[in-house]
Design an enzyme around this catalytic site. Sequence first.
Site, short mmCIF file in Angstrom:
data_model
loop_
_atom_site.label_atom_id
_atom_site.label_comp_id
_atom_site.label_asym_id
_atom_site.label_seq_id
_atom_site.Cartn_x
_atom_site.Cartn_y
_atom_site.Cartn_z
N ARG A 80 -1.23 -2.17 -4.13
CA ARG A 80 -1.07 -1.07 -3.18
C ARG A 80 -2.42 -0.66 -2.59
NH1 ARG A 80 -0.10 4.59 -4.67
NH2 ARG A 80 1.34 5.64 -3.25
N HIS A 206 10.88 8.01 2.31
CA HIS A 206 10.25 6.90 1.61
C HIS A 206 10.64 6.80 0.14
CE1 HIS A 206 7.02 4.80 -0.62
NE2 HIS A 206 6.98 4.02 0.45
N ARG A 209 8.63 10.31 -4.59
CA ARG A 209 7.20 10.60 -4.73
C ARG A 209 6.59 11.11 -3.43
NH1 ARG A 209 4.41 6.53 -4.72
NH2 ARG A 209 5.96 4.88 -4.48
N HIS A 231 13.34 4.04 -1.27
CA HIS A 231 12.88 3.40 -2.50
C HIS A 231 13.30 4.26 -3.69
CE1 HIS A 231 9.55 1.74 0.21
NE2 HIS A 231 10.19 0.67 -0.22
N HIS A 268 15.38 -1.39 -4.67
CA HIS A 268 14.81 -1.90 -5.93
C HIS A 268 15.64 -1.49 -7.14
CE1 HIS A 268 11.48 -3.41 -3.68
NE2 HIS A 268 11.02 -2.21 -3.38
N ASP A 319 11.38 -7.56 1.78
CA ASP A 319 10.39 -6.53 1.43
C ASP A 319 8.99 -6.86 1.95
OD1 ASP A 319 9.07 -4.40 0.32
OD2 ASP A 319 9.67 -4.76 -1.72
#
Length: 454
Positions: A80, A206, A209, A231, A268, A319
């Site tokens: 990331r 998103h 988080r 996600h 996921h 992805d």
Amino acid sequence: MQKIIAKQALTQNGWERDVEIGIKDGRIAHIRPAPIGAAATVDLALPAPLNLHSHAFQRAMSGLTEARGPDPKDSFWTWRRLMYKFLDQLTPDQIEAIAAQVFLEMLEAGYAGVAEFHYLHHDVGGVPYANLAELSERIVAAATQAGIGLTLLPVLYQFGGLDMRPLAGGQRRFGNDPEQFSQMHEGARSAVASGLQDFNIGVAPHSLRAVDKAGLDRAIALASDGPVHMHLAEQVAEVDEVQAALNARPTEWLLDHYSVDPRWCLIHCTQMTGQETRALAASGAVAGLCPITEANLGDGIFNGTDYLGHGGVVGFGSDSNVQITLFEELKTLEYSQRLRDKSRAALATSDRSTGRVLFDAANTGGAQAGGRGSGVLATGKMADILGLDLDNEWGANRVGDMALDTLIFGGNGQRCITDVWSAGRHMVKQGRHVRRDRITKAFTAVMADLEQNI
């Protein structure tokens, strides 16, 4: 009217031999017995799935993140950080060229549509473009150029974590508060409306988080009756962070606070308990699986046998686009179940082979997640069609479920793809995208520029 003559086809009625598929105005006009003596267009006609999860710009990073960093425990979070560094360079022209190449490769791999989880919104440093929807327009332009069906999913990304810390570094190119995001989403909606007639729009908060509850509520409202993607439960560290902040695991919290239903696609879900797996399956939402990327990033293994065994809906996406290959994506999910459980034919049922289960799931889940009237060869459905040649050493002239098993598990299914139609647009012929030379020339020029600064 276009006509496809197939020696065999997987239709809503199951396997059929010697059929004629008529295409008009982007949809299947008829499926009927082929005229006697008619020359076959393809050996095998299949519904072509929608790729339900893509971050197009990450295609340019493929192969750049496989060296070990200073931390001997390299992880998703190391990857990331490298991704954010990469983001400090990309221009709108480069993003469009990369996306067009990605969409071309998806078509050549057998996908007829894509749900683009689009979170790259602003200029370097997070400075908004004069046109807030500039990069959404670039994704629409790239999809139009490639001729792929598009469900655009503008992403709301507010914070750098559940402590609501400000976005930093490359993340700043993603960030919007709910009000600015609403304005940007309206511009994206206009861009989609000006694109090809089968283009569609949804929304993507998103992750738990990156958005607060007010932002999540606002994003869901913007979707109206369109798709909602997010996600969910991808990484152990993410689960720990959510549990510490919200006193619940991600899947548990979402199901407790929202009426998750079939228009949702949760991406996921590799970190779920058995109870969460069964509860999510019962919701009717799509579990959006990206097995190649999940393996590449070390995310974990989705509870596929349990989820499908309880009637759950799954679909597949590429992805990070580290490798774009439909058949390998399906195989990777099945092999992960076998390795975990020390089993074989883990996802097969009493009446369908493993390959058939996987391929049917890709079509059903992809169409649902993309809000696209596709996923099956039937009159009135979108003419998303995959044509293959089986008269070779890879296809071995096999029929029915055995043909799918050979394509997925034989390792050479990609070589058998000859044709792909997306909403009736014949974009792949003889295994090659009809605009490959022009699109790939632009992409390779962008890569040459980027390589100088990596």
